[in-house]
Write a protein that holds these residues in place. Sequence first.
Motif, short mmCIF file in Angstrom:
data_model
loop_
_atom_site.label_atom_id
_atom_site.label_comp_id
_atom_site.label_asym_id
_atom_site.label_seq_id
_atom_site.Cartn_x
_atom_site.Cartn_y
_atom_site.Cartn_z
N LYS A 109 0.98 -1.60 0.07
CA LYS A 109 0.23 0.02 -0.08
C LYS A 109 1.38 1.44 -0.48
CE LYS A 109 -3.42 2.42 2.63
NZ LYS A 109 -4.43 2.50 4.28
N ASP A 110 1.69 0.91 1.06
CA ASP A 110 2.56 2.90 1.17
C ASP A 110 3.36 2.62 -0.40
OD1 ASP A 110 1.90 2.97 3.78
OD2 ASP A 110 3.36 2.16 4.10
N SER A 111 3.82 1.72 -1.17
CA SER A 111 4.55 1.14 -2.30
C SER A 111 3.37 2.08 -3.54
CB SER A 111 5.15 0.49 -3.05
OG SER A 111 5.56 0.12 -4.21
N PHE A 112 2.29 1.73 -2.84
CA PHE A 112 1.17 1.76 -4.39
C PHE A 112 1.11 3.26 -3.89
CE2 PHE A 112 -3.08 3.23 -4.89
CZ PHE A 112 -3.00 3.33 -6.53
N LEU A 113 1.01 4.19 -3.01
CA LEU A 113 0.53 5.37 -2.99
C LEU A 113 1.90 6.80 -3.39
CD1 LEU A 113 -1.48 5.10 0.56
CD2 LEU A 113 -2.57 5.75 -1.36
N MET A 114 2.82 5.98 -2.52
CA MET A 114 4.24 6.66 -2.75
C MET A 114 4.61 6.98 -4.91
SD MET A 114 8.24 6.42 -1.92
CE MET A 114 7.96 6.20 0.28
N GLY A 115 4.26 5.58 -5.47
CA GLY A 115 4.68 5.94 -6.74
C GLY A 115 3.10 6.39 -7.45
N LYS A 160 -2.16 11.23 -1.45
CA LYS A 160 -3.01 11.65 -0.82
C LYS A 160 -4.70 11.40 -1.32
CE LYS A 160 0.14 15.71 0.84
NZ LYS A 160 1.17 16.67 1.04
N GLU A 161 -4.49 10.85 -2.45
CA GLU A 161 -6.22 11.43 -2.51
C GLU A 161 -6.88 10.15 -3.18
OE1 GLU A 161 -8.07 14.72 -4.92
OE2 GLU A 161 -5.53 15.57 -5.32
N SER A 162 -6.04 9.05 -3.19
CA SER A 162 -6.51 7.31 -3.69
C SER A 162 -6.46 6.76 -2.28
CB SER A 162 -4.48 7.15 -4.42
OG SER A 162 -4.48 7.95 -5.58
N ASP A 163 -7.43 5.74 -2.33
CA ASP A 163 -7.81 4.98 -0.93
C ASP A 163 -7.54 3.78 -1.33
OD1 ASP A 163 -8.95 4.10 1.26
OD2 ASP A 163 -11.08 3.94 0.20
N HIS A 180 8.36 -14.07 -18.51
CA HIS A 180 8.84 -12.71 -17.82
C HIS A 180 7.71 -11.99 -17.26
CE1 HIS A 180 11.84 -14.85 -20.59
NE2 HIS A 180 12.74 -13.61 -20.37
N ILE A 181 6.67 -12.43 -17.14
CA ILE A 181 5.66 -11.63 -16.52
C ILE A 181 5.23 -12.85 -15.32
CG2 ILE A 181 4.81 -9.59 -16.63
CD1 ILE A 181 4.42 -8.69 -18.83
N PHE A 182 5.02 -12.35 -14.05
CA PHE A 182 4.70 -13.01 -12.96
C PHE A 182 3.62 -12.02 -11.90
CE2 PHE A 182 4.14 -15.63 -9.39
CZ PHE A 182 3.28 -16.93 -10.09
N PRO A 183 2.50 -12.31 -12.07
CA PRO A 183 1.93 -11.37 -11.71
C PRO A 183 0.90 -11.93 -9.91
CG PRO A 183 0.37 -12.40 -13.56
CD PRO A 183 1.22 -13.22 -13.54
N ASN A 184 1.91 -11.39 -9.30
CA ASN A 184 1.98 -11.29 -7.85
C ASN A 184 0.45 -11.37 -7.10
OD1 ASN A 184 5.36 -11.74 -7.73
ND2 ASN A 184 4.68 -13.25 -6.72
N TYR A 185 0.09 -10.01 -7.29
CA TYR A 185 -0.87 -8.92 -6.69
C TYR A 185 -2.20 -8.56 -7.40
CZ TYR A 185 2.32 -9.82 -2.32
OH TYR A 185 3.86 -10.03 -1.77
N ILE A 186 -3.31 -8.13 -6.74
CA ILE A 186 -4.47 -7.48 -7.46
C ILE A 186 -4.56 -6.32 -6.68
CG2 ILE A 186 -6.95 -6.37 -8.31
CD1 ILE A 186 -5.83 -9.51 -10.14
N ILE A 187 -4.22 -5.04 -6.50
CA ILE A 187 -4.72 -3.66 -5.65
C ILE A 187 -5.79 -2.88 -6.75
CG2 ILE A 187 -2.76 -2.21 -6.95
CD1 ILE A 187 -1.95 -0.99 -3.79
N SER A 188 -6.76 -2.77 -5.03
CA SER A 188 -7.60 -2.36 -5.78
C SER A 188 -7.62 -1.06 -5.25
CB SER A 188 -9.05 -3.50 -5.35
OG SER A 188 -9.06 -4.47 -5.86
N PHE A 189 -8.65 -0.22 -5.99
CA PHE A 189 -8.44 1.53 -5.60
C PHE A 189 -9.14 2.56 -5.66
CE2 PHE A 189 -5.80 1.06 -8.80
CZ PHE A 189 -5.39 2.34 -9.33
N ARG A 190 -9.61 3.42 -5.30
CA ARG A 190 -10.50 4.94 -5.47
C ARG A 190 -9.78 5.73 -6.14
NH1 ARG A 190 -14.28 2.79 -1.64
NH2 ARG A 190 -16.31 1.48 -2.96
N THR A 191 -9.55 6.57 -7.13
CA THR A 191 -8.89 7.69 -6.97
C THR A 191 -9.68 8.43 -7.34
OG1 THR A 191 -8.84 7.21 -9.18
CG2 THR A 191 -6.80 6.64 -7.93
N PRO A 192 -10.06 10.04 -7.36
CA PRO A 192 -10.55 11.11 -8.32
C PRO A 192 -10.89 10.93 -9.30
CG PRO A 192 -8.71 12.19 -6.76
CD PRO A 192 -8.23 10.76 -7.51
#
Length: 316
Positions: A65-71, A77-80, A229-241
């Motif tokens: 989560k912290d990595s996503f919000l930083m990126g 600050k407006e993403s959940d 060469h691509i391995f999906p590990n996670y799915i992150i679900s979020f809201r943005t403006p």
Amino acid sequence: MDHHTDFDQDQVSITVDDHHQEIVAAAAADSECESSNPDVEKFEFFTGNGMIRLDEEKNEHIVIKDSFLMGMRLLGKESDVVAIHKNLYSSRTGMVRMEAFRIFSAAVAEKCGGDANVKYAWYGGSRDELCEIIGYGFSRCKEPQNGVSHGIGIHLSPTNAAIDGAMLAEEDDNGLRHMLLCRVILGKPEVVSAGSGQFEPSSENFDSGIDNPLAPKKYIIWRAYMNSHIFPNYIISFRTPKNYYCVKPKSPSMKFPMLLNVLSNFLDPSRMKLISRYYKDFRENKINRSQLIRRLRQLIGDKLLISVIKMWKHKV
């Protein structure tokens, strides 16, 4: 073999980037504990596809989560972040794909002197597309929505550029957007210029593509390698403006023909040709003003664009 805690077993061929080490450590430390959040119906597409929802209090969830919000930069600050699901790869197909990724990592590492240059990267799309990728792998290479292609392949965003992947994430019927967090074998990457039609390595010396050797914003995995060469590990679900993709830098204004003239002193002919084409499309009403600006920002970068405009203003 414990297929739920594989991160600590992959160290031999992985190069640590800004957030990789933290995610590896968190995944190895946290036990597989599914969250008891009641919003299960929103995520049955994922849980029914062999994924498990991470507990929000677990370190693995916190680090991602912290990595996503930083990126997401200013939009962080407006993403959940609503949920993070982890790929358990517990099915027979999942185990085969995981083992294939290990084998190719080892092969690329041997070819590249012991380092497969594995990174974490974001991939945005629709919920259905991401579910299909988790279940069956990548099946096609999408056209970039911003109009700037760096070769024909799967385009992913580094962990520090989550906002670029988020621009491709489509809102679902619950008002959520979703992105994959994948491990990607880069090996030895080569620079692929904007507008390139390249679809494979230019020589046996290279394994993947990047848009910028100093600060890449795009990783390009060629179609032939998209499921090895691509391995999906996670799915992150979020809201943005709603208008998150239209944020514009505050800067002085400048007439476009004059901007073209000034930029020609800083950019190579191939990029100038692309800019001229975008402007022609704008004048012919094929794209609107916001699309033109977004494409310029993607191609040129905010820093150079603002510097050029300010420099011109000082001379006027």
